[in-house]
Write an enzyme that holds these catalytic residues in place. Structure first.
Site, PDB file in Angstrom:
ATOM      1  NE  ARG A  38      -3.923  -1.899   2.513  1.00  0.00           N
ATOM      2  CZ  ARG A  38      -4.967  -1.884   3.330  1.00  0.00           C
ATOM      3  NH1 ARG A  38      -5.288  -0.775   3.936  1.00  0.00           N
ATOM      4  NH2 ARG A  38      -5.672  -2.971   3.556  1.00  0.00           N
ATOM      5  CG  HIS A  84      -6.152  -1.248  -4.927  1.00  0.00           C
ATOM      6  ND1 HIS A  84      -4.899  -1.585  -4.479  1.00  0.00           N
ATOM      7  CD2 HIS A  84      -6.578  -0.270  -4.103  1.00  0.00           C
ATOM      8  CE1 HIS A  84      -4.565  -0.826  -3.449  1.00  0.00           C
ATOM      9  NE2 HIS A  84      -5.583  -0.023  -3.185  1.00  0.00           N
ATOM     10  CE1 TYR A 127     -22.606  14.800 -10.931  1.00  0.00           C
ATOM     11  CE2 TYR A 127     -21.434  14.917  -8.838  1.00  0.00           C
ATOM     12  CZ  TYR A 127     -22.618  14.818  -9.546  1.00  0.00           C
ATOM     13  OH  TYR A 127     -23.813  14.737  -8.875  1.00  0.00           O
TER      14      TYR A 127
END
Length: 528
Positions: A38, A84, A127
Site C-alpha cells: 500500500r 485493488h 462527474y
C-alpha cells in the site's frame, strides 16, 4: 439438562496463546501488508500498488492519450473490481493526485473536469473524466513485450504486473509520500533534465563512482512544480544518506500595492501549500495580535495565475519585518523532511541519490534486455514464416499440385512438409496464403521483408551481446524523454548564508521604517 457448551463444543482442542504473542504475530502480518502492498513505492517504477493498478487498468481499458476521456468512476470500478479491493475513495484519491500538475513534476493522468485544488476537494468520480498522458505511456508502453513479471490478482482471476517498465525515472522526478506501519516515505520531486545528467554521470563514471558533490553539481536540489525557494540547510547530507530536511519559502516581492501603501506580493507558495490556507493563517495571526502592521490580505489568484496573494501593510511599518514574521508564523515557510524509503526486492530500504540513480539504471538495463530478447524471438519467428512463403513461391506449381491432389488439409500439410522440408507452421501458413500473394510484387515484398528481418535480428543480437550498447540505448531513450517532457527549473535554491534574515517584529523598532535622507519639494501653491 446439559449446558449448550457441552452439546456444541467450539473445538476439539483449545490452545492457550498469550495475548502479547498473538498481537505480535497479527500486527506483524498487517504491517508487512501495509508496507509492501500500500504505502511504500517500488524503487523500479516509483509507484505504489494502487497507482500501478490504476495505470494498468486504464491501459487495459484502452483509455490512452489518443482516445476520448472516460468517466473516472469507470476507472475506479475497474481497478477495484479486478486489482485493488481496498475501497473506491482511496482509488479515486490516488487517481486525482496523479493528475495534479501543481503537485507532480510530470503528470500521469490527463484530467477533465473539477479535479480540485489544494484548498478544495475534487468533484465526485461520476462527474470527472480522465485518460492516460503521454508520460504515462512511457511508464507502461513496453509492458506487452515481456519486460516485467506478472503475478495473480487478489482473486486469482487474472494477472497484474509486479512493476512497470518505467522508461521515465518516476521515483526521482515525481517523488512520493506515504505512511506505513512503523515507517514512512517522503521524497521530493526533481527536474528531469538534471536527473538525466545525474544518471548519465552514474552510467559513464563507474570506477571510481561519482561522489555526492559531483552528483549535486548537476542536481543541486529538488524542483517542485509549485516553484518557491529552497533554503539549503543541509541537502548534501540528505542526498548522501537518504534522510534530511530543508526549508521551502514562498516567492515574495516587497513593493507598492496601492498608491500610498507598501505591501508584500506572493506569487509562488511552498510545495503542497494552498493560498486559502495561507490567507487564513495570516488572518488568525492578525486577529490574535501575533502580527501587527497588516491592514488587509487578499487572494487575487485566477486560472491563469492561481497564486497571487497581496498583504497590505500599515503606513510607516517596515514590510521586511512583517515578511520575517510571516515566514515564522504562517505556511509561507515550511520544512520538508526527506525520507527516501522504497522497496528494493520487496525490502524497505533508505536510499541516497546515487542509490536511486543506480537502481533506475539496473531496472532499465533489465527491461531493455528482456524487450530485445522478445523482439528477437518475434523477428526470428516471422523470418521463419517468410522463408517458408518464399520457398512456396519459388515452387508454386508443385505446391499447387500437392494441394489439389490431397484429400484434406492435414494430408496437404504433411505432404508439403515432406516435399520441401518445411516446419508445421510454415506449411500451415502456405495453406492459408491468399492467391494475391502469387504476384511478382508480393514476392518482392517478401524478399524486402526478409532482408529487413535479417538486419533487425543482427542488431538485436549485437545489442544482447554488448552491455555498453544497452547502456547507450538506455541513456538515449532517457535523453529523448528530456526533449519531450523536460522544462526549466522552477524552484530557486539558496544557501543558508545567502538568505537575508530580518529582525522579528516583536521588537517595536523593527516595525517602523527608519529615518532615511529624503528631498521635500514645496510648490508655489503651498503643496508639499
Amino acid at each position: 439438562m446439559p449446558r449448550q457448551e457441552e452439546l456444541m463444543p467450539y473445538a476439539r482442542e483449545v490452545i492457550d496463546v498469550p495475548v502479547s504473542e498473538e498481537m505480535s504475530e497479527s500486527f506483524l502480518a498487517y504491517s508487512l501488508s501495509v508496507i509492501t502492498s500500500r504505502a511504500i513505492p517500488d524503487v523500479r517504477d516509483g509507484l505504489k500498488p494502487v497507482q500501478r493498478r490504476i495505470l494498468f487498468a486504464m491501459h487495459s481499458m484502452g483509455i490512452r492519450p489518443d482516445s476520448p476521456h472516460r468517466k473516472s468512476a469507470r476507472v475506479v470500478g475497474e481497478t477495484m473490481g479486478r486489482y485493488h479491493p481496498h475501497g473506491d475513495q482511496a482509488i479515486y484519491d490516488a487517481l486525482v493526485r496523479m493528475g495534479w500538475d501543481f503537485a507532480r513534476a510530470i503528470t500521469l493522468i490527463d484530467p477533465h473536469g473539477n479535479f480540485g485544488t489544494l484548498d478544495d476537494p475534487p468533484a465526485a468520480s461520476r462527474y470527472t473524466e480522465c485518460r492516460l498522458t503521454e508520460a504515462a505511456m512511457e511508464m507502461i508502453g513496453e509492458i506487452g513485450e515481456d519486460t516485467v513479471d506478472f503475478r495473480p490478482t487478489y482473486d486469482g482471476d487474472g494477472e497484474e504486473p509486479e512493476y512497470l517498465p518505467g522508461k521515465l525515472p518516476n521515483l526521482l522526478v515525481n517523488g512520493t509520500s506515504g505512511i506505513a506501519v512503523g515507517m514512512a516515505t517522503n521524497m521530493p520531486s526533481h527536474n528531469l533534465a538534471e536527473i538525466y545528467e545525474a544518471i548519465k554521470l552514474c552510467m559513464k563514471k563507474r570506477r571510481p563512482k561519482p561522489t555526492i558533490d559531483e552528483l549535486m553539481a548537476v542536481v543541486p536540489g529538488p524542483d517542485f512544480a509549485s516553484g518557491g525557494i529552497i533554503i539549503d540547510d543541509d541537502l548534501r547530507e540528505a542526498y548522501q544518506t537518504g534522510r534530511g530536511s530543508f526549508r521551502v519559502r514562498a516567492l515574495c516581492e516587497i513593493g507598492a500595492v496601492t498608491a500610498r501603501k507598501q505591501g508584500i506580493t506572493v506569487t509562488e507558495l511552498p510545495f503542497m501549500v494552498g493560498p486559502e490556507a495561507v490567507v487564513r493563517k495570516i488572518q488568525d495571526a492578525v486577529n490574535s495580535g501575533k502580527i501587527n502592521g497588516i491592514t488587509d490580505v487578499k487572494n487575487l489568484g485566477d486560472r491563469k495565475n492561481p497564486v497571487h496573494l497581496v498583504v497590505e501593510c500599515k503606513t510607516g511599518v517596515n514590510p521586511n519585518a512583517i515578511l520575517a514574521e510571516l515566514y515564522r508564523l504562517t505556511p509561507l515557510e515550511v520544512s520538508f523532511g526527506i525520507n527516501n524509503v522504497a522497496l528494493v526486492d520487496g525490502v524497505p530500504t533508505t536510499l541516497g541519490l546515487a542509490d536511486m540513480c543506480n537502481h533506475y539504471i539496473e531496472h532499465r538495463l533489465d527491461v531493455v534486455s528482456r524487450r530485445t530478447r522478445y523482439r528477437l524471438r518475434r523477428a526470428q519467428e516471422r523470418l521463419h514464416i517468410v522463408e517458408g512463403l518464399l520457398i512456396a513461391l519459388d515452387n508454386i506449381d508443385e505446391v499447387v499440385a500437392i494441394i489439389r491432389s490431397s484429400q484434406d488439409t492435414p494430408q496437404a500439410r504433411e505432404r508439403l512438409m515432406e516435399s520441401f522440408d518445411l516446419s508445421e507452421i510454415q506449411a500451415t501458413t502456405i495453406l492459408e496464403m491468399p492467391l494475391r500473394r502469387l504476384t511478382a510484387l508480393e514476392t518482392q515484398k517478401l524478399i524486402d521483408e526478409q532482408a529487413e528481418l535479417l538486419a533487425r535480428i543482427d542488431g538485436y543480437e549485437k545489442l544482447l551481446g554488448s552491455e555498453q550498447r544497452r547502456r547507450t540505448l538506455v541513456l538515449k531513450e532517457l535523453e529523448e524523454m528530456v526533449g519531450l517532457y523536460g522544462h526549466e527549473r522552477r524552484t530557486l535554491i539558496l544557501g543558508a548564508d545567502e538568505v537575508e534574515e530580518f529582525v522579528f517584529a516583536d521588537d517595536p523598532v523593527a516595525l517602523e521604517i527608519g529615518d532615511d535622507p529624503c528631498v521635500l519639494t514645496l510648490s508655489s501653491t503651498g503643496l508639499m
